[in-house]
Structure formats: structure tokens, C-alpha cells
Design a protein around this motif. Structure first.
Motif, mmCIF file in Angstrom:
data_model
loop_
_atom_site.group_PDB
_atom_site.id
_atom_site.type_symbol
_atom_site.label_atom_id
_atom_site.label_comp_id
_atom_site.label_asym_id
_atom_site.label_seq_id
_atom_site.Cartn_x
_atom_site.Cartn_y
_atom_site.Cartn_z
ATOM 1 N N PRO A 140 0.910 -1.271 -0.006
ATOM 2 C CA PRO A 140 -0.062 -0.240 0.026
ATOM 3 C C PRO A 140 1.045 1.144 0.067
ATOM 4 N N LEU A 141 0.601 2.185 -0.899
ATOM 5 C CA LEU A 141 1.304 3.316 -1.042
ATOM 6 C C LEU A 141 0.535 4.655 -0.393
ATOM 7 N N ARG A 142 -0.603 4.804 -0.794
ATOM 8 C CA ARG A 142 -1.475 5.872 -0.417
ATOM 9 C C ARG A 142 -3.060 5.370 -0.103
ATOM 10 N N TRP A 143 -3.621 6.049 0.822
ATOM 11 C CA TRP A 143 -5.099 5.664 1.033
ATOM 12 C C TRP A 143 -5.720 6.806 1.610
ATOM 13 N N GLY A 144 -7.005 6.784 1.685
ATOM 14 C CA GLY A 144 -7.794 7.842 2.208
ATOM 15 C C GLY A 144 -9.269 7.537 2.087
ATOM 16 N N TYR A 145 -10.115 8.919 2.130
ATOM 17 C CA TYR A 145 -11.697 8.442 2.317
ATOM 18 C C TYR A 145 -12.271 9.414 1.404
ATOM 19 N N HIS A 146 -13.273 9.043 0.789
ATOM 20 C CA HIS A 146 -14.164 9.761 -0.234
ATOM 21 C C HIS A 146 -15.578 9.958 0.379
ATOM 22 N N SER A 186 -16.689 8.900 6.468
ATOM 23 C CA SER A 186 -16.839 8.915 4.813
ATOM 24 C C SER A 186 -17.528 7.640 4.469
ATOM 25 N N THR A 187 -18.361 7.749 3.278
ATOM 26 C CA THR A 187 -19.129 6.606 2.754
ATOM 27 C C THR A 187 -17.993 5.746 2.011
ATOM 28 N N THR A 188 -17.172 6.111 1.515
ATOM 29 C CA THR A 188 -15.966 5.091 0.801
ATOM 30 C C THR A 188 -14.640 5.440 1.099
ATOM 31 N N LEU A 189 -13.762 4.360 0.784
ATOM 32 C CA LEU A 189 -12.234 4.433 0.956
ATOM 33 C C LEU A 189 -11.653 4.304 -0.423
ATOM 34 N N TRP A 190 -10.513 4.916 -0.466
ATOM 35 C CA TRP A 190 -9.614 4.679 -1.770
ATOM 36 C C TRP A 190 -8.350 4.176 -1.172
ATOM 37 N N LEU A 191 -7.387 3.399 -2.205
ATOM 38 C CA LEU A 191 -6.173 2.887 -1.944
ATOM 39 C C LEU A 191 -5.444 2.663 -3.086
ATOM 40 N N VAL A 192 -4.138 2.990 -3.170
ATOM 41 C CA VAL A 192 -3.240 2.701 -4.271
ATOM 42 C C VAL A 192 -2.148 1.961 -3.783
ATOM 43 N N ALA A 193 -1.981 0.703 -4.403
ATOM 44 C CA ALA A 193 -0.909 -0.302 -3.965
ATOM 45 C C ALA A 193 0.078 -0.764 -4.969
ATOM 46 N N GLU A 194 1.268 -1.249 -4.821
ATOM 47 C CA GLU A 194 2.008 -1.635 -6.008
ATOM 48 C C GLU A 194 2.526 -3.318 -5.664
ATOM 49 N N LYS A 195 2.461 -3.844 -6.783
ATOM 50 C CA LYS A 195 2.764 -5.270 -6.834
ATOM 51 C C LYS A 195 4.168 -5.365 -6.583
ATOM 52 N N ARG A 196 4.362 -6.123 -5.627
ATOM 53 C CA ARG A 196 5.794 -6.468 -5.443
ATOM 54 C C ARG A 196 6.041 -7.952 -5.304
#
Length: 199
Positions: A140-146, A186-196
């Protein structure tokens, strides 16, 4: 780039708009190809109709990026689906998960009480999701709320004043999404991840 669970391909269209014509854009979902053919053609998205609950018709390490907007919570087996997304990503490729139902969401809580047919049976928490992705080979690189404000109910079309009020208030989402501790609702979540390939 793969728009996984693309439906009419809105995330693919946004990627095309922002990144231009040099990006190869593929999409897949359980819809019949003709259902959204005009939308797919408009963004130059190569669409494939899926016939298996999680297996994808692409070779290993096919994509630099996988976009998954509002999809993971609806699949038959989210663990198998994430494993399959890891397979089709290139090493170092990025997985962008967005619009995941937040288990602590105010909107989801209200839906479960007043409109259970709209509530999501599968909901996520950021800490648990990050840990799970690590075990599946993603960093996981970045994450947050929508979207802090609840989405409009299905009967809202008959209430034009309420529509206008909601439309005027949606700018507040940006404030509440960043304002701890309110953003945790918040209603939803978001996340950006990298394949290792290893850690």
C-alpha cells in the motif's frame, strides 16, 4: 491499463482524458459487450465480457495499472479477485481501488437502518485492507476517504429542492474527507498499492 469491473467505463474514460491516446485501455465486466458498446468506443476501451467469477482472460504481467472503482465489494470472492489482479499486473504495477464501502460510514449505517436494500453486505476498514493487501503481495502506497455526505436516495428525483440542496453541499465533501476524525465516517475508501515480487 485495465479498468476492472468497468461497466460503461467511466474510470477508463477519465484515464483516457487525462493521459491521452498513447495509453492502451482495456476493460472487463460481466455485462454483455453491446450493453455499453458506445461508451467503450468513445474512450477506445477494448472490452471483454467475463464468464468466470474471478479468473481474468489476460496473460501474467499484462498491465501497468489496474483501476477498480466500486467493484471489489461486489465480486464473489474478493481474495481470489485480488490474487488475480496481482497476477495480471507487471512487477511494480499499480492497483487503484476506489469507492470501497467504508465499514464505519455514516451513510452505510443509515442505509442499514432505513434502506437495507441499498446497504453493502461487504464493507472495508483501511487498516485491515492494507494488511490484507500486504499478505497478497501488494505494498500500500497511499490511501484515504471519499464522499462524506450521503449519496442521494433513489426517490430523490421527485424532490427538486432536495436535489438542489445536495448539489450545493457536495463541495463540503473535500473538507470533511480531510478533517479528522469526521473523515473516518466517509462513505467510501480509496487505496493505491504496488505489486511486489518480494519484501
Amino acid at each position: 491499463m485495465l479498468d476492472w469491473g468497468c461497466r460503461h467505463g467511466v474510470f477508463g474514460w477519465l484515464a483516457r482524458r487525462d493521459l491521452g491516446d498513447d495509453v492502451g485501455l482495456w476493460g472487463c465486466d460481466v455485462c454483455m459487450p453491446e450493453q455499453y458498446a458506445h461508451f467503450h468506443a468513445a474512450s477506445g476501451l477494448h472490452y471483454f465480457a467475463l464468464t468466470h467469477p474471478w479468473q481474468l482472460p489476460y496473460a501474467d504481467a499484462s498491465f501497468d495499472v489496474v483501476l477498480a472503482g466500486g467493484t471489489l465489494e461486489h465480486v464473489a470472492n474478493d481474495g481470489e479477485s485480488l490474487t488475480e489482479l496481482w497476477r495480471v499486473l507487471k512487477p511494480g504495477g499499480r492497483l487503484a481501488l476506489t469507492h470501497l464501502p467504508n465499514a464505519a460510514s455514516l451513510s452505510e449505517c443509515l442505509s442499514r437502518v432505513f434502506a437495507p436494500q441499498q446497504a453493502h453486505p461487504r464493507r472495508y476498514r483501511l487498516v485491515a485492507l492494507r494488511q490484507r493487501l500486504l499478505h497478497l503481495g501488494f505494498m500500500p502506497l497511499r490511501w484515504g476517504y471519499h464522499q462524506w455526505l450521503p449519496a442521494a436516495p433513489p426517490t430523490i428525483e421527485s424532490q427538486p429542492r432536495l436535489i438542489r440542496t445536495l448539489e450545493r453541499s457536495y463541495g463540503l465533501n473535500r473538507v470533511f474527507e480531510r478533517w479528522w476524525p469526521l473523515n473516518r465516517l466517509s462513505t467510501t475508501l480509496w487505496l493505491v498499492a504496488e505489486k511486489r515480487m518480494g519484501f
